[in-house]
Design a protein around this motif. Structure first.
Motif, PDB file in Angstrom:
ATOM      1  N   TYR A  84       3.529  14.681 -25.758  1.00  0.00           N
ATOM      2  CA  TYR A  84       4.498  14.143 -24.803  1.00  0.00           C
ATOM      3  C   TYR A  84       5.923  14.390 -25.291  1.00  0.00           C
ATOM      4  O   TYR A  84       6.772  14.885 -24.543  1.00  0.00           O
ATOM      5  CB  TYR A  84       4.284  12.647 -24.552  1.00  0.00           C
ATOM      6  CG  TYR A  84       5.297  12.126 -23.572  1.00  0.00           C
ATOM      7  CD1 TYR A  84       5.138  12.356 -22.207  1.00  0.00           C
ATOM      8  CD2 TYR A  84       6.446  11.482 -24.001  1.00  0.00           C
ATOM      9  CE1 TYR A  84       6.094  11.951 -21.298  1.00  0.00           C
ATOM     10  CE2 TYR A  84       7.406  11.067 -23.099  1.00  0.00           C
ATOM     11  CZ  TYR A  84       7.228  11.302 -21.744  1.00  0.00           C
ATOM     12  OH  TYR A  84       8.188  10.910 -20.852  1.00  0.00           O
ATOM     13  N   HIS A  88       7.153  17.309 -23.032  1.00  0.00           N
ATOM     14  CA  HIS A  88       7.506  16.676 -21.756  1.00  0.00           C
ATOM     15  C   HIS A  88       8.823  15.908 -21.795  1.00  0.00           C
ATOM     16  O   HIS A  88       9.606  16.010 -20.854  1.00  0.00           O
ATOM     17  CB  HIS A  88       6.369  15.753 -21.298  1.00  0.00           C
ATOM     18  CG  HIS A  88       5.092  16.478 -21.090  1.00  0.00           C
ATOM     19  ND1 HIS A  88       4.857  17.275 -20.000  1.00  0.00           N
ATOM     20  CD2 HIS A  88       3.972  16.548 -21.852  1.00  0.00           C
ATOM     21  CE1 HIS A  88       3.647  17.802 -20.085  1.00  0.00           C
ATOM     22  NE2 HIS A  88       3.087  17.380 -21.202  1.00  0.00           N
ATOM     23  N   GLN A  91      12.063  17.446 -20.894  1.00  0.00           N
ATOM     24  CA  GLN A  91      12.220  17.893 -19.504  1.00  0.00           C
ATOM     25  C   GLN A  91      12.835  16.815 -18.606  1.00  0.00           C
ATOM     26  O   GLN A  91      13.028  17.050 -17.425  1.00  0.00           O
ATOM     27  CB  GLN A  91      10.868  18.318 -18.925  1.00  0.00           C
ATOM     28  CG  GLN A  91      10.150  19.377 -19.727  1.00  0.00           C
ATOM     29  CD  GLN A  91      10.943  20.669 -19.818  1.00  0.00           C
ATOM     30  OE1 GLN A  91      11.472  21.157 -18.816  1.00  0.00           O
ATOM     31  NE2 GLN A  91      11.048  21.211 -21.010  1.00  0.00           N
ATOM     32  N   PRO A  95       8.329  10.292 -16.501  1.00  0.00           N
ATOM     33  CA  PRO A  95       7.065  11.023 -16.683  1.00  0.00           C
ATOM     34  C   PRO A  95       6.556  11.702 -15.414  1.00  0.00           C
ATOM     35  O   PRO A  95       5.982  12.789 -15.487  1.00  0.00           O
ATOM     36  CB  PRO A  95       6.090   9.942 -17.157  1.00  0.00           C
ATOM     37  CG  PRO A  95       6.962   8.936 -17.823  1.00  0.00           C
ATOM     38  CD  PRO A  95       8.243   8.921 -17.010  1.00  0.00           C
ATOM     39  N   ASN A  98       8.648  14.871 -15.416  1.00  0.00           N
ATOM     40  CA  ASN A  98       8.590  15.812 -16.543  1.00  0.00           C
ATOM     41  C   ASN A  98       7.174  16.302 -16.834  1.00  0.00           C
ATOM     42  O   ASN A  98       6.955  17.032 -17.790  1.00  0.00           O
ATOM     43  CB  ASN A  98       9.236  15.203 -17.796  1.00  0.00           C
ATOM     44  CG  ASN A  98       8.467  14.054 -18.413  1.00  0.00           C
ATOM     45  OD1 ASN A  98       7.274  13.897 -18.216  1.00  0.00           O
ATOM     46  ND2 ASN A  98       9.171  13.235 -19.195  1.00  0.00           N
ATOM     47  N   GLY A  99       6.204  15.904 -15.999  1.00  0.00           N
ATOM     48  CA  GLY A  99       4.832  16.372 -16.154  1.00  0.00           C
ATOM     49  C   GLY A  99       4.060  15.693 -17.267  1.00  0.00           C
ATOM     50  O   GLY A  99       2.993  16.154 -17.656  1.00  0.00           O
ATOM     51  N   GLY A 100       4.553  14.568 -17.765  1.00  0.00           N
ATOM     52  CA  GLY A 100       3.939  13.923 -18.912  1.00  0.00           C
ATOM     53  C   GLY A 100       3.015  12.763 -18.615  1.00  0.00           C
ATOM     54  O   GLY A 100       2.533  12.108 -19.534  1.00  0.00           O
TER      55      GLY A 100
END
Length: 131
Positions: A84, A88, A91, A95, A98-100
């Motif tokens: 993470y 992520h 980014q 979340p 940021n795709g996490g």
């Protein structure tokens, strides 16, 4: 509610198995492009992603079986925390943006397994029952 309580160890096992199968899928996608290549993963994989992929496949497999659950879950929880923050968090803060989300969920499900154990349907539980 007491009728639900008796199912707790079994539902814990289901949580462990389903989370582990989903986790393994990420490693299988990185290593073997199964069921499809991991979106955004470079080819060939750099050493850190290669190590992560093997942890996902082998660690996920051990968790599916419920073998060495607590130490494996501890390692995988840490792996997801590192993933993470390395992949992520840079980014963006949120979340969902940021795709996490998956990394956070895996991290805390595995952390829970460290404390809760594998559940009733596991190799670990069967080994404990032996005289």
């Amino acid at each position: 509610m007491e009728r639900l309580y008796v199912w707790t160890p079994r539902v814990l096992s289901l949580l462990r198995v389903i989370a582990a199968l989903l986790f393994m899928e990420h490693g299988l996608m990185k290593l073997f492009h199964f069921p499809a290549p991991q979106p955004g993963a470079p080819d060939p994989l750099p050493p850190m992603l290669l190590a992560a992929a093997w942890l996902e496949v082998v660690g996920g497999g051990l968790l599916v079986l419920g073998l060495f659950t607590r130490p494996v879950a501890f390692i995988l929880s840490g792996q997801m925390a590192v993933a993470y923050f390395l992949a992520h968090a840079s980014q963006g803060f949120w979340p969902a943006l940021n795709g996490g989300e998956a990394a956070i969920l895996f991290c805390f499900v595995f952390l829970y397994l460290v404390f809760a154990g594998p559940g009733e349907w596991s190799v670990d539980a069967q080994v404990r029952k032996r005289p």
